[in-house]
Scaffold this active site. Structure first.
Site, PDB file in Angstrom:
ATOM      1  N   HIS A  65       0.816  -1.225   0.000  1.00 49.63           N
ATOM      2  CA  HIS A  65       0.000   0.000   0.000  1.00 49.63           C
ATOM      3  C   HIS A  65       0.852   1.280   0.000  1.00 49.63           C
ATOM      4  CE1 HIS A  65      -3.264  -2.714   1.056  1.00 49.63           C
ATOM      5  NE2 HIS A  65      -4.124  -1.722   1.081  1.00 49.63           N
ATOM      6  N   ASP A 119      -6.900  -7.169   5.766  1.00 48.14           N
ATOM      7  CA  ASP A 119      -7.377  -6.363   4.646  1.00 48.14           C
ATOM      8  C   ASP A 119      -8.720  -6.931   4.224  1.00 48.14           C
ATOM      9  OD1 ASP A 119      -5.999  -4.368   2.398  1.00 48.14           O
ATOM     10  OD2 ASP A 119      -7.627  -5.616   1.638  1.00 48.14           O
ATOM     11  N   ARG A 380     -13.471  -0.250  -5.449  1.00 48.44           N
ATOM     12  CA  ARG A 380     -14.158   0.768  -4.627  1.00 48.44           C
ATOM     13  C   ARG A 380     -14.113   2.129  -5.310  1.00 48.44           C
ATOM     14  NH1 ARG A 380     -11.923  -1.457   1.099  1.00 48.44           N
ATOM     15  NH2 ARG A 380     -13.578  -2.991   1.249  1.00 48.44           N
ATOM     16  N   SER A 536     -13.348  -1.036   4.394  1.00 49.50           N
ATOM     17  CA  SER A 536     -12.055  -1.663   4.689  1.00 49.50           C
ATOM     18  C   SER A 536     -11.986  -2.280   6.079  1.00 49.50           C
ATOM     19  CB  SER A 536     -10.944  -0.637   4.525  1.00 49.50           C
ATOM     20  OG  SER A 536     -10.749   0.041   5.738  1.00 49.50           O
ATOM     21  N   ARG A 538      -9.492  -1.475   8.051  1.00 53.32           N
ATOM     22  CA  ARG A 538      -8.552  -0.638   8.807  1.00 53.32           C
ATOM     23  C   ARG A 538      -9.048  -0.395  10.219  1.00 53.32           C
ATOM     24  NH1 ARG A 538      -9.715   4.265   4.685  1.00 53.32           N
ATOM     25  NH2 ARG A 538      -9.218   2.519   3.334  1.00 53.32           N
TER      26      ARG A 538
HETATM   27  C1  MIC Z   1      -8.787  -0.630   1.050  1.00 53.92           C
HETATM   28  O1  MIC Z   1      -8.928  -1.142  -0.051  1.00 53.92           O
HETATM   29  O2  MIC Z   1      -9.591   0.189   1.534  1.00 53.92           O
HETATM   30  C2  MIC Z   1      -7.568  -1.008   1.878  1.00 53.92           C
HETATM   31  C3  MIC Z   1      -6.688   0.178   1.918  1.00 53.92           C
HETATM   32  O3  MIC Z   1      -6.882  -2.059   1.261  1.00 53.92           O
HETATM   33  C4  MIC Z   1      -8.060  -1.434   3.266  1.00 53.92           C
HETATM   34  C5  MIC Z   1      -6.995  -1.674   4.241  1.00 53.92           C
HETATM   35  C6  MIC Z   1      -6.403  -0.429   4.820  1.00 53.92           C
HETATM   36  O4  MIC Z   1      -7.112   0.551   5.057  1.00 53.92           O
HETATM   37  O5  MIC Z   1      -5.186  -0.432   5.070  1.00 53.92           O
HETATM   38  C7  MIC Z   1      -8.974  -2.673   3.241  1.00 53.92           C
HETATM   39  O6  MIC Z   1      -9.584  -2.938   2.235  1.00 53.92           O
HETATM   40  O7  MIC Z   1      -9.134  -3.319   4.273  1.00 53.92           O
HETATM   41 FE1  SF4 Z   2      -4.916  -2.393  -2.355  1.00 56.23          FE
HETATM   42 FE2  SF4 Z   2      -7.236  -2.315  -1.040  1.00 56.23          FE
HETATM   43 FE3  SF4 Z   2      -7.026  -1.364  -3.528  1.00 56.23          FE
HETATM   44 FE4  SF4 Z   2      -6.874  -3.936  -3.148  1.00 56.23          FE
HETATM   45  S1  SF4 Z   2      -8.648  -2.634  -2.740  1.00 56.23           S
HETATM   46  S2  SF4 Z   2      -5.542  -2.737  -4.462  1.00 56.23           S
HETATM   47  S3  SF4 Z   2      -5.818  -4.061  -1.185  1.00 56.23           S
HETATM   48  S4  SF4 Z   2      -6.017  -0.556  -1.693  1.00 56.23           S
END
Ligand code: MIC
Ligand code: SF4
Length: 647
Positions: A65, A119, A380, A536, A538
């Protein structure tokens, strides 16, 4: 009675409980993996638990990331993760090796096993017939310390795939977009989505993984495919045929619901800004100008997907007003494409090649221009996530993204005369694990840069919570709303005091300051609508609010991982007994909940008094006995520490 795939896997991993929908079960975990943005906290928490080396058969620490290194912070975090992997007995996937979910699919995931990942897109492994679940860092740390993973046994929903995809323009991405259209972003909460039917055999493992990856957007606990001869083919091509087991549902398996998708009837679909479930047929948007296209991410960056993209772009040029960015999912994908001259075709067409990392998906570079339209093969498109508040982000399959990039606008792909060469599934992938460092037996020191701060702890929950409702928010609030990501904020993931200044900045800029002001006067309560905390894993979306003095969240309903994270950090998640009471509370009201500890130990009913308005309403917490204990203890870290190391 027959069993479905999910029940078979859970049944073979039970530490306690019975695999019946709604029951609490403890399962033994085969693999835990972390990524850097959530991993620094997870490993700091593992260190704080104090058990020494990891107790699960396989632990892998990925870096994917925080790769834009505009100062020392991310690089210091990478070094912390490298040295902590060595000290604690985990594999380390070096920066450049690829996105955790793609690399894990290629090199570690195996049918019939259970994996946890810090994740939300961990269910990517479901494409392999593995039960893979996204969790917060502290849950991962606790399991790595030797505890079973506890979950409420989800319902299992069957999705029967029939017919044949109208390739090339209709792809795996369209299957999951169709499901999102039907079920919405909260349709999967409390469920495992299990795929079956004749259409399954149409899909390769990477295509199945696209679908299970984006099952996270349904709010599902996990998504899973059976393990069949296509799974065997993929594993053999990865040199791992010994990891294969056949895994299918019994003919008389029972499901809570069955949904059928006729692949032949699907057309290219697109998710509109700003939600992955706002899905429409692409053709309806023909003529919409496109400024940026992004291809890749953990959803769509396999060798075959990108090779097909290259066949669309080859010998052509990306339209003058469009920027096309592409991030291959892993070093394996990148080197295979490079070896075959495909990268050269992409670069010649004007593609801006990125390293194998998350990149623009999480606002780590590649932000669109003001008011621009970006079409992405990602999962997303929440408002502001790209790094540009007023950008409009759409989600579509990789070939559709490539086509739009050439045309400079949205067009109906089914009317396109561009030929796509369907990629053949490799019989042998290029295997070179030189960027994966195995766990070492040596005692190693852990490097901690100046931005890496200790994990803050909460005190046990009070008998009376009297606090200000500083924020009242609507339905489907995302963890990106609560704790934004992006290139400026992500480097602060190892520093809770610093990152907490950004809590809710996109929605209410003054929230963090006001929460600090009332921290000593009882703290804060947040009021939310349906599906609070979707998105997420997180845990910063719970940890930073906890640091700011948030004591409880009262919502109409919660997303699974965020609810677990709130509990893990001792924040009480309450739901309105009557959802209409939501509209009675106004921002700034002083709320009082008495007898909290007693209720947690008893019926878990609460009376919330609105002292400002002089009214009251009821709320409930529905915590399992273990969850209630966690909140009583001030969270999972104090609770686990006491259990494992007597501290
Ligand atoms: C995301 O796609 O939102 C992330 C960044 O991969 C998160 C994890 C994070 O916030 O570090 C996730 O999907 O869990
Ligand atoms: Fe990375 Fe999350 Fe995006 Fe997947 S959805 S590429 S894990 S930031």
């Amino acid at each position: 009675m027959g069993k479905n795939v999910a029940e078979k896997i859970i049944g073979s991993h039970l530490a306690y409980g019975e695999a019946k929908a709604g029951a609490e079960v403890g399962v033994r975990i085969d693999e835990v993996y972390t990524q850097d943005a959530t991993g620094t906290m997870a490993w700091l928490q593992f260190e704080a638990i104090g058990v020494g080396r990891v107790k699960v058969p396989l632990a892998v620490s990925y870096v994917d990331h925080n790769m834009l290194q505009s100062n020392f912070m991310n690089a210091d975090d990478h070094e912390f993760l490298r040295t902590s992997s060595a000290a604690f007995g985990a594999w380390f996937s070096r920066p450049g090796n690829g996105i955790s979910h793609q690399v894990n699919l290629e090199r570690f995931s195996a049918p019939g096993k259970i994996a946890l990942g810090t994740d939300s897109h961990t269910p990517t492994g479901g494409g392999m017939g593995m039960l893979a679940i996204g969790v917060g860092g502290l849950d991962a740390a606790t399991v790595m310390a030797g505890a079973p993973f506890e979950l409420r046994m989800p319902e299992v929903v069957r999705v029967v795939l029939t017919g044949k995809l109208r390739r090339p323009w209709v792809a795996a991405m369209d299957i999951i977009l169709e499901l999102l259209r039907r079920l919405t972003v909260k349709g999967g909460v409390g469920k495992i989505i299990e795929y079956s039917g004749p259409g399954v055999g149409e899909l390769s493992v990477p295509e199945r993984a696209t679908i299970t990856n984006m099952g996270a957007e349904l709010g599902a606990t996990s998504s899973i495919f059976p393990s069949d001869e296509r799974t065997f083919h993929f594993l053999k091509a990865q040199g791992r045929e010994k990891d294969w087991v056949e895994l299918t549902a019994d003919v008389d398996a029972v499901y809570s619901q069955t949904i059928e998708i006729d692949l032949s009837a699907l057309e290219p679909l697109i998710a509109m800004p700003h939600s992955p479930d706002s899905v429409r047929p692409v053709r309806e948007l023909a003529g919409t100008r496109v400024n940026q296209a992004c291809i890749g991410s953990c959803t769509n960056s396999s060798y075959m997907a990108l090779k097909e993209v290259a066949s669309v772009l080859k010998g052509r040029t990306v339209a003058p007003g469009v920027s096309l960015l592409l991030n291959p999912g892993s070093k394996q994908v990148y080197t295979m494409l490079a070896g075959e001259g495909v990268i050269s075709e992409l670069v010649s067409a004007g593609v801006r090649m990125l390293e194998s990392s998350c990149g623009p998906c999480i606002g780590m570079g590649g932000a669109p221009g003001s008011g621009h339209v970006s079409v992405r093969s990602y999962n997303r498109n929440f408002k502001g996530r790209s790094g540009t508040k007023d950008a409009s982000v759409y989600l579509a399959n990789p070939l559709v993204c490539a086509l739009f990039a050439l045309k400079g606008e949205m067009v109906d792909p089914l009317k396109s005369d561009i030929q796509v060469d369907i990629a053949k599934e490799p019989d042998k992938y290029l295997i070179n694990d030189n960027m994966l460092i195995p766990p070492s037996a040596e005692k190693a020191g852990i490097s901690k840069g100046p931005n890496i701060k200790e994990v803050p702890l909460k005190t046990p929950v009070e008998e009376t919570i009297e606090a200000d409702a500083l924020l009242v928010v609507g339905d489907n609030i995302t963890t990106d709303d609560i704790m934004p990501a992006g290139s400026q904020i992500l480097p602060l993931r190892s520093n809770i005091p610093a990152i907490s200044e950004y809590v809710y900045t996109g929605i209410d800029e003054g929230f963090s300051r006001r929460a600090r002001e009332v921290r000593e006067k009882g703290g804060t309560i947040i009021v939310g609508g349906e599906n609070y905390g979707q998105g997420s894993s997180r845990e910063h979306a719970a940890l930073a609010p906890m640091f700011l003095g948030v004591k409880a969240v009262i919502a109409k309903s919660f997303a699974r991982i965020h609810r677990a994270n709130l509990i893990n950090f001792g924040i009480l998640p309450l739901t309105f007994k009557n959802p209409e009471d939501y509209s009675k509370v106004a921002k700034g009201d002083r709320l009082c909940i008495k007898g909290v500890r007693d209720s947690l130990k008893g019926a878990q009913n609460y009376v919330v008094e609105d002292l400002t308005k002089g009214i009251s309403f009821e709320a409930v917490s529905n915590l399992t006995p273990r969850e209630a204990e966690l909140v009583l203890a001030g969270g999972l870290l104090p609770y686990t520490r006491a259990r494992f190391s007597g501290k």
